[in-house]
Design an enzyme around this catalytic site. Structure first.
Site, mmCIF file in Angstrom:
data_model
loop_
_atom_site.group_PDB
_atom_site.id
_atom_site.type_symbol
_atom_site.label_atom_id
_atom_site.label_comp_id
_atom_site.label_asym_id
_atom_site.label_seq_id
_atom_site.Cartn_x
_atom_site.Cartn_y
_atom_site.Cartn_z
ATOM 1 N N LEU A 1 11.526 1.361 6.821
ATOM 2 C CA LEU A 1 10.708 1.909 5.515
ATOM 3 C C LEU A 1 11.381 3.152 5.113
ATOM 4 C CD1 LEU A 1 8.059 1.359 3.696
ATOM 5 C CD2 LEU A 1 7.221 3.496 4.952
ATOM 6 N N GLU B 1 13.083 2.691 13.615
ATOM 7 C CA GLU B 1 12.171 3.624 13.395
ATOM 8 C C GLU B 1 10.951 3.651 14.409
ATOM 9 O OE1 GLU B 1 10.268 2.997 9.495
ATOM 10 O OE2 GLU B 1 10.104 0.924 9.641
ATOM 11 N N LYS C 1 6.464 -1.711 1.596
ATOM 12 C CA LYS C 1 5.092 -1.175 2.398
ATOM 13 C C LYS C 1 3.947 -2.155 2.259
ATOM 14 C CE LYS C 1 3.190 3.392 3.130
ATOM 15 N NZ LYS C 1 3.547 3.490 4.828
ATOM 16 N N TYR D 1 0.765 -1.330 -0.092
ATOM 17 C CA TYR D 1 -0.025 -0.020 -0.058
ATOM 18 C C TYR D 1 0.817 1.034 -0.178
ATOM 19 C CZ TYR D 1 0.900 1.115 5.002
ATOM 20 O OH TYR D 1 1.407 1.263 6.338
HETATM 21 N N1 PDD Z 1 3.318 5.327 7.705
HETATM 22 N N2 PDD Z 1 7.891 4.005 8.707
HETATM 23 C C1 PDD Z 1 6.971 3.293 8.849
HETATM 24 C C2 PDD Z 1 6.656 1.910 9.580
HETATM 25 C C3 PDD Z 1 5.582 3.729 8.286
HETATM 26 O O1 PDD Z 1 4.478 3.083 8.508
HETATM 27 C C4 PDD Z 1 5.751 5.018 7.619
HETATM 28 C C5 PDD Z 1 4.747 5.679 6.980
HETATM 29 C C6 PDD Z 1 6.870 5.813 7.706
HETATM 30 C C7 PDD Z 1 7.311 7.105 6.944
HETATM 31 O O2 PDD Z 1 7.211 6.784 5.718
HETATM 32 P P1 PDD Z 1 6.558 8.298 4.834
HETATM 33 O O3 PDD Z 1 7.313 9.485 5.089
HETATM 34 O O4 PDD Z 1 6.910 7.754 3.464
HETATM 35 O O5 PDD Z 1 4.962 8.435 4.985
HETATM 36 C C8 PDD Z 1 8.119 5.162 8.334
HETATM 37 C C9 PDD Z 1 2.034 5.836 6.896
HETATM 38 C C10 PDD Z 1 1.943 7.175 7.240
HETATM 39 C C11 PDD Z 1 0.919 4.912 7.133
HETATM 40 O O6 PDD Z 1 1.175 3.817 7.029
HETATM 41 O O7 PDD Z 1 -0.131 5.345 7.427
#
Ligand code: PDD
Length: 285
Positions: free
Chosen positions: A202, A178, A146, A31
């Site tokens: 991620l 993270e 993701k 996703y």
């Molecule tokens: N989550 N690490 C994890 C485990 C994440 O789920 C996310 C983002 C990030 C940051 O990635 P980005 O800057 O590309 O949003 C890091 C989103 C917000 C979600 O799953 O809803």
């Protein structure tokens, strides 16, 4: 409410998820979430690139080209009444019967859904920050994908929730990776430290933007692993994601960071990040 359903925009009621969809059965899918401000996406190219990179990593072929996918997402946003909000796009490996762990052959097309909801910017939290706990990183070893299989992430987030915290900072054997749904960084003596990309985190799209902001501001960044001890002794700690931007962490395991105040560097990055959004999407009120 309009949604993306494979290659079309349809009414939500028209979507039918088959009980033998592999996303439903195995969590076999990927996703993305993209944020829109003032009716415009921020970082759409980077998010769509990561979607296709996640697909590649699990040998899933998305029939649409990246351009077609972007157009579909823009069309959904335009047809919705959402100005500022989040678009979630999910692609599963499709419907295959009888149930079998082995990937079905390529004639089985992915199931694609997407929906957009209005979510205002949380300017107050971007300034004041959130409270966190530390938790062992119990997830698998391909966190760069993701994946829609988020049990590990939601379990640690729920631990945080039970302790009245808003996010869990994860560590593997004392090395901070993270957070449950965001990247994390510390500031020590004017330098930012954050875990390097690789299989343990991620690769955040928001991180790409704040790294650029740091470069433009002349702030040194070291993409290298740091320990729980360094986290506890940091001058500033912040996390970042599409939905929360650059957000200070004011408390870790009940202990205040920087006296509970947003630090100078976090503030500079958050403001520079806001300017990037405004350049792309217009003024944020
Ligand atoms: N989550 N690490 C994890 C485990 C994440 O789920 C996310 C983002 C990030 C940051 O990635 P980005 O800057 O590309 O949003 C890091 C989103 C917000 C979600 O799953 O809803």
């Amino acid at each position: 409410m309009k949604v993306i359903w494979n290659s079309q925009i349809v009414d939500r009621e028209e979507v039918k998820i088959d009980p033998e969809d592999r996303g439903y059965q195995f969590g076999d899918g990927i996703y993305e979430v993209v944020r829109a401000y003032n009716g415009h996406f921020f970082g759409l190219d980077e998010h769509v690139d990561r979607l296709y990179s996640s697909a590649d990593k699990i040998e899933m072929i998305i029939p649409q080209s990246k351009e077609e996918m972007k157009n579909l997402m823009i069309k959904l946003l335009n047809e919705s009444d959402v100005q500022t909000g989040n678009l979630y796009l999910q692609a599963t490996r499709g419907v295959a019967s009888p149930r079998n762990h082995v990937y079905p052959d390529m004639s089985v097309l992915p199931t694609i859904t997407g929906n957009v909801t209005a979510v205002p910017r949380n300017a107050q939290k971007i300034e004041n920050g959130i409270t966190t706990i530390t938790e062992p990183d119990i997830r698998w070893l391909k966190c760069d994908i993701k994946s829609i299989s988020l049990l590990g992430n939601i379990m640690v987030k729920h631990e945080a929730h039970k302790k009245n915290a808003e996010e869990a900072i994860l560590h593997r054997d004392g090395i901070v990776t993270e957070c449950s749904a965001s990247n994390v960084a510390i500031v020590k003596d004017g330098t930012i430290y954050t875990h390097p990309d690789g299989n343990l985190i991620l690769p955040g799209v928001t991180k790409i933007v704040w790294l650029k902001c740091a470069e433009e501001l002349g702030i040194e960044v070291k993409e290298e692993p740091f320990t729980l001890e360094q986290l506890q002794e940091a001058d500033e700690v912040f996390c970042s994601s599409t939905t929360i931007e650059v957000m200070p962490i004011h408390t870790i395991d009940g202990k205040k960071v920087n006296g509970g105040q947003r630090g100078k560097i976090t503030e500079q990055l958050a403001e520079a990040f806001k300017l990037k959004i405004e350049e792309a999407c217009g003024e944020l009120l």
